[in-house]
Design an enzyme around this catalytic site. Structure first.
Site, PDB file in Angstrom:
ATOM      1  N   ASP A 101       5.203 -13.601  12.568  1.00 34.86           N
ATOM      2  CA  ASP A 101       3.850 -14.122  12.387  1.00 34.86           C
ATOM      3  C   ASP A 101       2.890 -12.941  12.562  1.00 34.86           C
ATOM      4  OD1 ASP A 101       1.316 -15.197  12.672  1.00 34.86           O
ATOM      5  OD2 ASP A 101       1.987 -16.940  13.812  1.00 34.86           O
ATOM      6  N   GLU A 151       0.842  -1.208   0.000  1.00 34.95           N
ATOM      7  CA  GLU A 151       0.000   0.000   0.000  1.00 34.95           C
ATOM      8  C   GLU A 151       0.875   1.255   0.000  1.00 34.95           C
ATOM      9  OE1 GLU A 151      -3.006  -0.088   3.099  1.00 34.95           O
ATOM     10  OE2 GLU A 151      -3.433   2.026   2.836  1.00 34.95           O
ATOM     11  N   HIS A 209      -2.724   9.618  -0.302  1.00 35.74           N
ATOM     12  CA  HIS A 209      -2.724   8.221  -0.721  1.00 35.74           C
ATOM     13  C   HIS A 209      -2.746   8.124  -2.244  1.00 35.74           C
ATOM     14  CE1 HIS A 209      -3.630   4.016   0.203  1.00 35.74           C
ATOM     15  NE2 HIS A 209      -4.281   4.039  -0.933  1.00 35.74           N
ATOM     16  N   LYS A 211      -6.372   0.080  12.232  1.00 36.82           N
ATOM     17  CA  LYS A 211      -5.869  -0.461  10.961  1.00 36.82           C
ATOM     18  C   LYS A 211      -4.665   0.363  10.517  1.00 36.82           C
ATOM     19  CE  LYS A 211      -5.697  -1.251   6.327  1.00 36.82           C
ATOM     20  NZ  LYS A 211      -4.916  -0.489   5.327  1.00 36.82           N
TER      21      LYS A 211
HETATM   22  P1  NAD Z   1      10.647 -21.952  17.193  1.00 39.97           P
HETATM   23  O1  NAD Z   1      10.162 -23.107  17.961  1.00 39.97           O
HETATM   24  O2  NAD Z   1      10.896 -22.141  15.743  1.00 39.97           O
HETATM   25  O3  NAD Z   1      11.986 -21.373  17.858  1.00 39.97           O
HETATM   26  C1  NAD Z   1      12.059 -20.996  19.204  1.00 39.97           C
HETATM   27  C2  NAD Z   1      13.088 -21.852  19.915  1.00 39.97           C
HETATM   28  O4  NAD Z   1      14.398 -21.449  19.557  1.00 39.97           O
HETATM   29  C3  NAD Z   1      13.036 -21.688  21.422  1.00 39.97           C
HETATM   30  O5  NAD Z   1      12.009 -22.456  21.977  1.00 39.97           O
HETATM   31  C4  NAD Z   1      14.416 -22.115  21.844  1.00 39.97           C
HETATM   32  O6  NAD Z   1      14.494 -23.529  21.992  1.00 39.97           O
HETATM   33  C5  NAD Z   1      15.286 -21.743  20.635  1.00 39.97           C
HETATM   34  N1  NAD Z   1      16.138 -20.546  20.874  1.00 39.97           N
HETATM   35  C6  NAD Z   1      17.419 -20.395  20.433  1.00 39.97           C
HETATM   36  N2  NAD Z   1      17.904 -19.204  20.810  1.00 39.97           N
HETATM   37  C7  NAD Z   1      16.936 -18.559  21.482  1.00 39.97           C
HETATM   38  C8  NAD Z   1      16.855 -17.271  22.099  1.00 39.97           C
HETATM   39  N3  NAD Z   1      17.866 -16.392  22.104  1.00 39.97           N
HETATM   40  N4  NAD Z   1      15.686 -16.912  22.670  1.00 39.97           N
HETATM   41  C9  NAD Z   1      14.645 -17.757  22.678  1.00 39.97           C
HETATM   42  N5  NAD Z   1      14.680 -19.004  22.141  1.00 39.97           N
HETATM   43  C10 NAD Z   1      15.818 -19.408  21.535  1.00 39.97           C
HETATM   44  O7  NAD Z   1       9.700 -20.691  17.299  1.00 39.97           O
HETATM   45  P2  NAD Z   1       8.652 -20.175  18.341  1.00 39.97           P
HETATM   46  O8  NAD Z   1       9.013 -18.742  18.580  1.00 39.97           O
HETATM   47  O9  NAD Z   1       8.492 -21.063  19.536  1.00 39.97           O
HETATM   48  O10 NAD Z   1       7.293 -20.235  17.506  1.00 39.97           O
HETATM   49  C11 NAD Z   1       7.032 -19.332  16.473  1.00 39.97           C
HETATM   50  C12 NAD Z   1       6.312 -20.036  15.329  1.00 39.97           C
HETATM   51  O11 NAD Z   1       5.153 -20.679  15.792  1.00 39.97           O
HETATM   52  C13 NAD Z   1       5.869 -19.072  14.272  1.00 39.97           C
HETATM   53  O12 NAD Z   1       6.255 -19.574  13.011  1.00 39.97           O
HETATM   54  C14 NAD Z   1       4.354 -19.101  14.373  1.00 39.97           C
HETATM   55  O13 NAD Z   1       3.757 -18.849  13.124  1.00 39.97           O
HETATM   56  C15 NAD Z   1       4.089 -20.480  14.836  1.00 39.97           C
HETATM   57  N6  NAD Z   1       2.828 -20.764  15.547  1.00 39.97           N
HETATM   58  C16 NAD Z   1       2.013 -19.789  16.029  1.00 39.97           C
HETATM   59  C17 NAD Z   1       0.857 -20.122  16.710  1.00 39.97           C
HETATM   60  C18 NAD Z   1       0.005 -19.008  17.287  1.00 39.97           C
HETATM   61  O14 NAD Z   1       0.423 -17.872  17.287  1.00 39.97           O
HETATM   62  N7  NAD Z   1      -1.184 -19.293  17.808  1.00 39.97           N
HETATM   63  C19 NAD Z   1       0.511 -21.451  16.904  1.00 39.97           C
HETATM   64  C20 NAD Z   1       1.370 -22.439  16.397  1.00 39.97           C
HETATM   65  C21 NAD Z   1       2.528 -22.096  15.732  1.00 39.97           C
END
Ligand code: NAD
Length: 431
Positions: free
Chosen positions: A287, A82, A385, A271
């Site tokens: 996400d 946009e 816009h 928005k």
């Molecule tokens: P992830 O599991 O891919 O990575 C996170 C992991 O990385 C941590 O749990 C840890 O083990 C590791 N890690 C390494 N260095 C780290 C640091 N400095 N700090 C924190 N952790 C570190 O990702 P996530 O963040 O657990 O999940 C995000 C994903 O989940 C997104 O892709 C999202 O779309 C998806 N998701 C979202 C939902 C929702 O929002 N309702 C539901 C399911 C899945």
């Protein structure tokens, strides 16, 4: 540290823009190469990221300039289709510099994982039993993600609520998880799954839901700006008058008052905020659906749906703008490492933690929102816009190559920013 105050960045060619950003952020040749390929993702990467992949869909990646956040110069990458979002945010950021820039802060990155327990006979007894075993439950949850614990995160607390539903009362436990530099969904989901059955036994109930909540009320970012009235005065195309600073502040407060009082306006107000926040989210591989659901839910939390920003006038007549918004963002996990451009975008932004990323997003959202309010307060959103949209209209009317800019310029000057107007202009030019 070079300044993010870049005059007429939009007038520079691609090579010059890339060179400026490269020097600002210390980007390497590999990152520049990825940007030059317009973020093109190879099929294998795309196919691993999603399902049934047949191609990729791209968005323009632009840079919002002029941001000064907690005394640090920032260029903010935004991926969005946009027009006028990047211009509006940059414009306001340039004005805010004059009064010292944005002040921002972020909570610890604590997410909520919910566990629903049914058939609990006594809520009070069950609550006491769960809290009595808190230490063991937290230990078991943390055993699921030792890496997160190593980085100082992990399950930190348990809270217990009673929820009344159409199917009767239920116990809902909240596992509070510090996700550090991750968004945290996978970590939280794994942890609640690991302890749900144990918790059900402790509470003499039956577990059903165990999943993250996207209403990240413990993980909010806040930003604040102060603008001198004279810094926001000006004249606008499409209106005859110069609008003085004090008058501008009053008009902005009028527009804001409607967002506070009326959900129809508040929705569009928010928005505008999400225009910038989503654009940074997409650029940095976040996400954005999680951010969207969290933001709008927070806007209605405990009270009726309302604006995520606040505006007021201080004793000196300055305009004060504030934002408070939950922002569950990460620098690891999800698509952050797999998206070819996200890493470069994070490097351009120069953030070293998820909290810093959240602060930059909050500032971008506030700047974009004030940019919109200022336009709405004077001449409506359409002018600015459509002026930026004029090139798209010229293309839609059949203009090609150098004609695109010429047609766009003419239809803006003549106030005919429509496809018909552009077709007519193109025909006249070719005659
Ligand atoms: P992830 O599991 O891919 O990575 C996170 C992991 O990385 C941590 O749990 C840890 O083990 C590791 N890690 C390494 N260095 C780290 C640091 N400095 N700090 C924190 N952790 C570190 O990702 P996530 O963040 O657990 O999940 C995000 C994903 O989940 C997104 O892709 C999202 O779309 C998806 N998701 C979202 C939902 C929702 O929002 N309702 C539901 C399911 C899945």
């Amino acid at each position: 540290m070079p300044s993010s105050e870049l005059h007429k960045f939009y007038k520079k060619g691609l090579g010059e823009r890339l060179q400026i950003v490269k020097e600002f952020a210390g980007l390497g040749e590999e990152e520049i190469g990825k940007l030059k390929k317009y973020g093109a993702m190879d099929f294998e990467t795309a196919d691993r990221m999603s399902e049934n992949v047949i191609g990729t869909q791209q968005l323009p990646l632009g840079i919002a300039t002029n941001f000064l956040i907690n005394g640090k110069d920032c260029l903010i990458p935004m991926a969005v289709e946009e027009p006028s979002i990047i211009a509006a945010a940059s414009k306001i950021a340039g004005l805010v510099r004059k009064t010292g820039g944005f002040k921002a802060e972020a909570d610890n990155p604590v997410m909520i994982g919910q566990i629903q327990l049914l058939k609990v006979k006594s809520f009070e007894k069950a609550k006491k039993a769960i809290l009595g075993k808190k230490k063991q439950l937290l230990e078991k949850a943390n055993a699921f993600d030792p890496v997160l614990v190593k980085f100082g995160g992990g399950a930190k607390d348990i809270q217990v609520r009673e929820v009344k539903s159409k199917r009767g009362k239920m116990l809902v436990a909240h596992l509070l998880v510090d996700a550090r530099d991750a968004m945290g969904a996978n970590a939280v989901n794994g942890m609640v799954e690991a302890i749900a059955q144990d918790m059900a036994k402790i509470a003499s109930g039956e577990q059903r839901v165990f999943i993250i909540s996207n209403l990240a009320i413990h993980r909010k970012a806040r930003a604040r700006l102060v603008l001198k009235a004279e810094d926001i005065e000006g004249s606008f195309h499409g209106t005859c008058n110069f609008v003085k600073g004090n008058e501008m502040v009053e008009r902005i407060l009028d527009v804001y008052a409607l967002a506070e009082a009326d959900q129809f306006r508040a929705t569009t107000h928010n928005k505008g905020i999400m225009n910038a926040i989503d654009a940074v989210a997409v650029a940095t591989g976040q996400d954005w659906r999680a951010l969207e659901s969290g933001a709008h839910s927070f806007a209605a939390f405990k009270k009726g749906y309302g604006p995520l920003t606040k505006y007021s006038k201080d004793k000196q007549g300055n305009l004060v703008g504030e934002i408070e918004i939950p922002l569950a963002v990460g620098l690891v996990g999800g698509a952050v490492k797999t998206s070819p451009v996200a890493q470069a975008a994070i490097k351009i932004l120069g953030v070293k933690s998820a909290q810093e990323l959240a602060m930059a997003m909050a500032c971008a959202g506030l700047a974009e929102n004030l940019g919109s309010l200022r336009e709405i307060a004077i001449r409506g959103i359409r002018h600015g816009h459509m002026e930026l949209h004029a090139k798209n209209i010229a293309i839609a009317a059949g203009a090609q190559g150098k004609d695109i800019d010429k047609v766009a310029e003419r239809i803006i000057r003549e106030g005919k920013i429509t496809v018909d107007g552009a077709k007519e202009t193109l025909e006249r030019m070719h005659k």
